[in-house]
Design a protein around this motif. Structure first.
Motif, PDB file in Angstrom:
ATOM      1  N   GLY A 154       0.830  -1.194   0.000  1.00  0.00           N
ATOM      2  CA  GLY A 154       0.000   0.000   0.000  1.00  0.00           C
ATOM      3  C   GLY A 154       0.860   1.238   0.000  1.00  0.00           C
ATOM      4  N   GLU A 198      -5.370   6.642  -6.738  1.00  0.00           N
ATOM      5  CA  GLU A 198      -6.598   5.853  -6.906  1.00  0.00           C
ATOM      6  C   GLU A 198      -6.798   5.489  -8.376  1.00  0.00           C
ATOM      7  OE1 GLU A 198     -10.226   6.497  -7.658  1.00  0.00           O
ATOM      8  OE2 GLU A 198     -11.164   5.245  -6.102  1.00  0.00           O
ATOM      9  N   ASN A 233      -6.271  -0.849  -7.007  1.00  0.00           N
ATOM     10  CA  ASN A 233      -6.383  -1.960  -6.044  1.00  0.00           C
ATOM     11  C   ASN A 233      -5.369  -1.901  -4.917  1.00  0.00           C
ATOM     12  OD1 ASN A 233      -8.458  -3.057  -7.587  1.00  0.00           O
ATOM     13  ND2 ASN A 233      -6.947  -3.901  -9.023  1.00  0.00           N
ATOM     14  N   ASP A 292      -4.052  -0.116  -1.503  1.00  0.00           N
ATOM     15  CA  ASP A 292      -4.603   0.734  -0.446  1.00  0.00           C
ATOM     16  C   ASP A 292      -3.817   2.023  -0.251  1.00  0.00           C
ATOM     17  OD1 ASP A 292      -6.586  -1.067   0.027  1.00  0.00           O
ATOM     18  OD2 ASP A 292      -5.491  -2.128   1.605  1.00  0.00           O
ATOM     19  N   ARG A 293      -4.558   3.042   0.150  1.00  0.00           N
ATOM     20  CA  ARG A 293      -3.949   4.359   0.392  1.00  0.00           C
ATOM     21  C   ARG A 293      -4.243   4.777   1.840  1.00  0.00           C
ATOM     22  NH1 ARG A 293      -6.411   3.673  -4.095  1.00  0.00           N
ATOM     23  NH2 ARG A 293      -8.385   4.266  -3.155  1.00  0.00           N
ATOM     24  N   THR A 303      -8.139   5.030   1.678  1.00  0.00           N
ATOM     25  CA  THR A 303      -8.647   3.744   2.166  1.00  0.00           C
ATOM     26  C   THR A 303      -8.883   3.843   3.669  1.00  0.00           C
ATOM     27  OG1 THR A 303      -7.196   2.683   0.554  1.00  0.00           O
ATOM     28  CG2 THR A 303      -8.184   1.265   2.218  1.00  0.00           C
ATOM     29  N   CYS A 304      -7.904   4.393   4.377  1.00  0.00           N
ATOM     30  CA  CYS A 304      -8.020   4.637   5.817  1.00  0.00           C
ATOM     31  C   CYS A 304      -7.298   5.934   6.135  1.00  0.00           C
ATOM     32  CB  CYS A 304      -7.329   3.543   6.631  1.00  0.00           C
ATOM     33  SG  CYS A 304      -8.282   2.059   6.805  1.00  0.00           S
ATOM     34  N   ASN A 333      -3.194  -4.104   5.355  1.00  0.00           N
ATOM     35  CA  ASN A 333      -4.411  -4.236   4.557  1.00  0.00           C
ATOM     36  C   ASN A 333      -5.587  -4.790   5.363  1.00  0.00           C
ATOM     37  OD1 ASN A 333      -1.862  -5.074   2.803  1.00  0.00           O
ATOM     38  ND2 ASN A 333      -3.199  -3.721   1.646  1.00  0.00           N
ATOM     39  N   LYS A 357      -8.281  -2.101   6.985  1.00  0.00           N
ATOM     40  CA  LYS A 357      -9.499  -1.570   6.340  1.00  0.00           C
ATOM     41  C   LYS A 357     -10.663  -2.567   6.436  1.00  0.00           C
ATOM     42  CE  LYS A 357      -9.047  -3.359   1.834  1.00  0.00           C
ATOM     43  NZ  LYS A 357      -8.382  -3.409   0.597  1.00  0.00           N
ATOM     44  N   HIS A 362     -13.995   5.874   7.177  1.00  0.00           N
ATOM     45  CA  HIS A 362     -12.666   5.303   7.386  1.00  0.00           C
ATOM     46  C   HIS A 362     -11.730   6.223   8.171  1.00  0.00           C
ATOM     47  CE1 HIS A 362     -12.517   6.907   3.033  1.00  0.00           C
ATOM     48  NE2 HIS A 362     -12.007   7.838   3.811  1.00  0.00           N
TER      49      HIS A 362
END
Ligand SMILES: Nc1nc2c(ncn2[C@@H]2O[C@H](COP(=O)(O)OP(=O)(O)OP(=O)(O)O)[C@@H](O)[C@H]2O)c(=O)[nH]1
Ligand SMILES: [Mg+2]
Length: 391
Positions: A65, A89, A94, A96-97, A129-130, A190, A193, A203
């Motif tokens: 990520g 993004e 696919n 995660d950020r 993502t979070c 990962n 999330k 998030h």
């Protein structure tokens, strides 16, 4: 972007950590203007930034990520940070950020900070993502209360924020420890999330850890010192935001504990029971506590505990920021600096206000016991935004 700031790193003892090809600078910064960071620097440096990110990503065996670190109150971090987040993004849908971002609450050193923070928060809601928000006033309180030991050997990069930043860094080291070390019940970033974000866009995670400062450092590892350390890790005093995610009246929708070093499975089971008794979980969320065990403690310690909560208390952050934003926007103060940047439309102010109001509402609605009747808490439903009117 500022050459002067970045050169502190490339000339310091830490220079071996940085790939020179991946450093991009400009003169000057973004003048505390989100629009300047997003539109001017974003469009000018898009190619260079993406090229550098892609080349780093291609060098990875197993890309877990992206971790983005920026302040929300100025122009570069908030504006260019939002731009890069959006590009990630697009290019790596696919992957995660994770965003660790500093809100300038309590340090009124940037007048336009409320605009910058709201515009950047809109992007966090849509593209991260979070999010692990840090409030500068919370970091300040912790450094005043506790004796924080910074790595003085890196004093060549010292700044007034050194102690505060060392807290942020240690939190990130804890969060990523599962991806870096082995463990009996390890999990990588990962997993955060999936376990912590029950509904899209909700998030924003409250985070804390212990030990933080010298005052907190336990000398021996025993059942009681480990339990005390767990309680500290969940206490208001160690939170990275100024409010308590576990306050009565809040709704806690998920939680996570990561024990490192001497912590055992028996310890963790006991702590989760304590949490379930004390915490305002909802009917459906009281079993939502994820636990992890990582073998390797932070350097110099026998054990440490990280706690994460997804709690309605984050509403306080949204409210604090929105009210300052509204006060400025009512007068349209400083807005001409934004609208004079090519690409920025005045309506962006309303859009970010609506997006933040909407996520705030979702956190409010989560407190209602039967969420199945609330359309915005259902995945894949596009909620129609209402336009805010100002005088
Ligand atoms: N915790 C922490 N806060 C910081 C740090 N540097 C700046 N801030 C705060 O972040 C806010 C924005 O300042 P900057 O980070 O300088 O803004 P920038 O992203 O460089 O943007 P421009 O200066 O406008 O180009 C201010 O409220 C600062 O108090 C830091 O190292 N740590
Ligand atoms: Mg700056």
């Amino acid at each position: 972007m500022e050459e002067k700031v970045v050169s502190r790193f490339s000339k310091s003892d830490l220079k071996f950590l940085f790939d020179k090809k991946a450093i991009i600078t400009n003169y000057p910064g973004s003048a505390n203007n989100w629009a300047e960071g997003y539109f001017s620097h974003g469009s000018k440096y898009k190619e260079k930034i993406l090229e550098s990110i892609v080349s780093c990503a291609e060098g990875c065996d197993n890309l877990h990520g992206f971790v983005l670190l920026y302040s929300m109150g100025g122009g570069t971090g908030s504006g260019l940070g939002s731009y890069i987040l959006e590009q990630l993004e697009d290019f790596f849908p696919n992957i995660d950020r994770f965003v660790a971002c500093v809100y300038s609450t309590g340090s009124e050193d940037v007048i336009t900070a409320p605009y910058n923070m709201m515009l950047a928060t809109q992007h966090l809601i849509e593209y991260a993502t979070c999010v692990f928000p840090f409030e500068n006033r919370a970091l300040q309180e912790i450094t005043t209360r506790k004796n924080i030991a910074c790595e003085s050997k890196f004093s060549s990069i010292s700044s007034p924020f050194e102690d505060m930043n060392s807290i942020v860094v240690n939190l990130l080291l804890n969060i990523t420890s599962g991806s870096r070390f082995t463990g009996q019940m390890n999990f990588d970033v990962n997993a955060i999330k999936t376990n912590m974000v029950p509904f899209p866009k909700m998030h924003f995670l409250s985070s804390s850890f212990s030990p933080i400062g010298i005052n907190d450092w336990p000398t021996v590892s025993s059942n009681s010192t480990r339990e005390k350390n767990f309680l500290k890790a969940c206490s208001k005093d160690n939170q990275m935001m100024t409010f308590n995610p576990l306050d009565v009246g809040q709704a806690v929708i998920s939680g996570m504990l990561l024990g490192r070093g001497d912590y055992t499975l028996t310890d963790m089971r006991k702590y989760i029971k304590i949490l379930q008794k004390k915490t305002p979980f909802l009917d459906w969320s009281d079993k939502c506590v994820k636990m992890g065990l990582c073998d390797v403690p932070p350097v110099g310690h026998a054990f440490s505990m990280l706690s994460l909560f997804n709690s309605s208390s984050v509403i306080n952050l949204f409210d604090c920021m929105s009210s300052k934003f509204q006060t400025l926007l009512n007068k349209k103060a400083h807005t001409h600096h934004y609208t004079s940047i090519e690409g920025f439309d005045f309506d962006f102010f309303y859009e970010c206000q609506n997006t933040v109001a909407d996520i705030r509402e979702m956190y409010e609605e989560i407190k209602i016991p039967d969420t199945s009747t609330i359309p915005r808490l259902q995945p894949n439903i596009n909620y129609e935004y209402k336009k805010f009117e100002i005088e």
